[in-house]
Design a protein around this motif. Structure first.
Motif: not given
Ligand SMILES: *[C@@H]1O[C@H](CO)[C@@H](O)[C@H](O)[C@H]1NC(C)=O
Ligand SMILES: *[C@@H]1O[C@H](CO)[C@@H](O)[C@H](O)[C@H]1NC(C)=O
Ligand SMILES: *[C@@H]1O[C@H](CO)[C@@H](O)[C@H](O)[C@H]1NC(C)=O
Ligand SMILES: *[C@@H]1O[C@H](CO)[C@@H](O)[C@H](O)[C@H]1NC(C)=O
Ligand SMILES: *[C@@H]1O[C@H](CO)[C@@H](O)[C@H](O)[C@H]1NC(C)=O
Ligand SMILES: *[C@@H]1O[C@H](CO)[C@@H](O)[C@H](O)[C@H]1NC(C)=O
Ligand SMILES: *[C@@H]1O[C@H](CO)[C@@H](O)[C@H](O)[C@H]1NC(C)=O
Ligand SMILES: *[C@@H]1O[C@H](CO)[C@@H](O)[C@H](O)[C@H]1NC(C)=O
Length: 426
Positions: A73-99
């Motif tokens: 069993t491996i446990s830990g706290t890790y940092n995930i580096s992310a980039q979040w984008c919206t079409p116009n600075g306003q949030k949409s209802t639908g999000l795509q998570i890209l791996t």
């Protein structure tokens, strides 16, 4: 000095007016049951990387079983580096998570090359979606770790699950309130992780898109061999390793003293002709710290390997191949040995799209339509792995290899994906 201008041209400002992106780090506290792979040495000398390639491509063998001494069993706290984008600075209802898959980081989805004209993110934003792309745990600007027993598919799937929970319930402060509709999109190893995610947590996703994927394992050894694996930290010493940039500047000066013309096109031709692209790759921007991967992180040898693995000749711009090579990312031996550890029968009941290039190497052996008469395509057979899926579509993107985003027609394919999501009410 002129070579500096040849450095990966990242950091460009997007020319798409209605695109707002933020970069940030998300801490995740996670646990997983990992494989203990102590029967395989961690590659630490140049030839060890080839020994590892021999170990994982031996016919009739199961390298994971050979390396395995147990589970932990491996446990830990890790940092995930992310980039979040919206079409116009306003949030949409639908999000795509890209791996992303092996060989890349989150920029796979938003290549700055040619003013972002190959961008998946731009295509999704133009259809009204928000996107959340991240560096997989262990890769790029996310936390690195032990390449054998820690950075494995199991722990990365735990990170993806935790990110999804935070995005749903609105606990990421930069983003604010949570998303009600979340779709998971993967490429290659990122698709395999998405596949594992929705089997483990069948209600976590409203729809999945597995790009560069099939469940046919016959051609994976071509990938293991075709990388021509080398230690990442010596292959790109200034970027993937930890060589000080001052030594890079000395190398550039030495080239100048060797009479190499200062004219950029000539220098570029020289660098390419003599295979110096990796040696001269630098962090992007040059002021960023080098990635400093430990031994046991392996990279494809050169641009020739990149082409073999990812590109279909005549359907890509030669410059994008070098761009991809300069910005490449490694794979850990723990990832390579757990890549195929996914169940044959998937419990997921939402809609599934498999989207693979016609000439994909690792998942189709270079021809997705060569099924020997069994079904329309190799990716189409994935329907059998999703007996409960609400809808299943397999789509073959024409004139494309495994690295879908590098081909001329990439964004037309990406539009197909957005349209498919709409037909599913997503
Ligand atoms: C965000 O990160 C990307 C790489 O993923 C980089 O190109 C861009 O310049 C960064 N943007 C900011 C505002 O730092
Ligand atoms: C390769 O496999 C052998 C066992 O057959 C093992 O002893 C060795 O450590 C492995 N080396 C690497 C680098 O995978
Ligand atoms: C290979 O071995 C691993 C570990 O024992 C096992 O989980 C996996 O199912 C095996 N793969 C195949 C194709 O038999
Ligand atoms: C995560 O990032 C923060 C801030 O950049 C840093 O203080 C912390 O040590 C990092 N944690 C890990 C596990 O790397
Ligand atoms: C949101 O998700 C995080 C991560 O799983 C969890 O720690 C937290 O309790 C959740 N918060 C709410 C309000 O559900
Ligand atoms: C990684 O972090 C550095 C800053 O440390 C930043 O300049 C760079 O754009 C980041 N790259 C990616 C792909 O996130
Ligand atoms: C993969 O596809 C090829 C070509 O259709 C077929 O010959 C082979 O048996 C398949 N392998 C597996 C493991 O399904
Ligand atoms: C480009 O991709 C689209 C979407 O898959 C497809 O309909 C079209 O035929 C492709 N064009 C070429 C020239 O490959």
């Amino acid at each position: 000095m002129v070579l500096v201008t040849l450095a990966v041209a990242a950091g460009l400002v997007s020319t798409v007016a209605a695109k707002t992106c933020q970069n940030f780090t998300v801490p995740v506290t996670i646990t997983s049951r990992n494989a203990v792979l102590n029967n395989f040495a961690v590659p630490s000398s140049p030839l060890d990387a080839s020994t590892f390639a021999l170990n994982i491509t031996r016919q009739g063998g199961n390298a994971t079983a050979m390396a395995l001494t147990g589970y932990a069993t491996i446990s830990g706290t890790y940092n995930i580096s992310a980039q979040w984008c919206t079409p116009n600075g306003q949030k949409s209802t639908g999000l795509q998570i890209l791996t992303h898959g092996i060989g890349f980081d989150k920029t796979y989805w938003d290549l700055a090359f040619n003013s972002f004209s190959y961008s998946y993110v731009n295509t999704a934003l133009s259809q009204g979606y928000d996107t959340f792309a991240y560096d997989r745990l262990g890769i790029g600007n996310s936390s690195h770790g032990d390449p054998r027993n820690e950075i494995q598919s199991f722990l990365e799937v735990a990170a993806l699950a935790e990110l999804t929970r935070q995005l749903r319930n609105g606990t990421i402060s930069t983003i604010g309130s949570g998303y009600q509709k979340i779709v998971h999109v993967g490429h290659s190893f990122g698709s395999a992780q998405t596949y594992a995610l929705v089997n483990q947590y069948p209600t976590i996703s409203d729809g999945i898109v597995l790009t560069g994927f099939s469940m046919n394992s016959s051609f994976v050894p071509l990938f293991g061999a075709g990388n021509n694996f080398v230690l990442a930290n010596t292959n790109q010493p200034f970027r993937l390793g930890n060589q000080p940039i001052s030594e890079y500047n000395q190398a550039v000066q030495a080239l100048g003293q060797a009479g190499i013309s200062a004219q950029s096109a000539q220098v570029q031709a020289f660098v390419r002709q003599y295979g110096l692209t990796d040696y001269l790759a630098v962090p992007s921007p040059m002021t960023a710290p080098p990635l400093n991967y430990p031994d046991g992180y392996l990279a494809n040898r050169d641009v020739n390997a990149l082409q073999y693995l990812f590109l279909l000749p005549n359907y890509f711009d030669m410059n994008i191949a070098y761009y991809g090579e300069q910005g490449k990312q490694p794979v850990t031996i723990g990832e390579a040995l757990t890549l195929g550890s996914i169940p044959m029968m998937n419990k997921y009941a939402g809609p599934v799209l498999v989207f693979t290039g016609s000439n994909d190497l690792p998942y189709c052996g270079g021809d997705c339509l060569a099924t020997g008469g069994v079904g329309p395509s190799i990716p189409a057979a994935v329907s059998m792995n999703f007996p409960s899926a609400k809808a299943f579509t397999a789509y073959i993107q024409p004139n494309s290899g495994h690295g879908l985003n590098f081909h001329y027609n990439a964004t037309a394919g990406y539009s197909y994906i957005q349209n498919w999501l709409k037909t599913q009410g997503l």
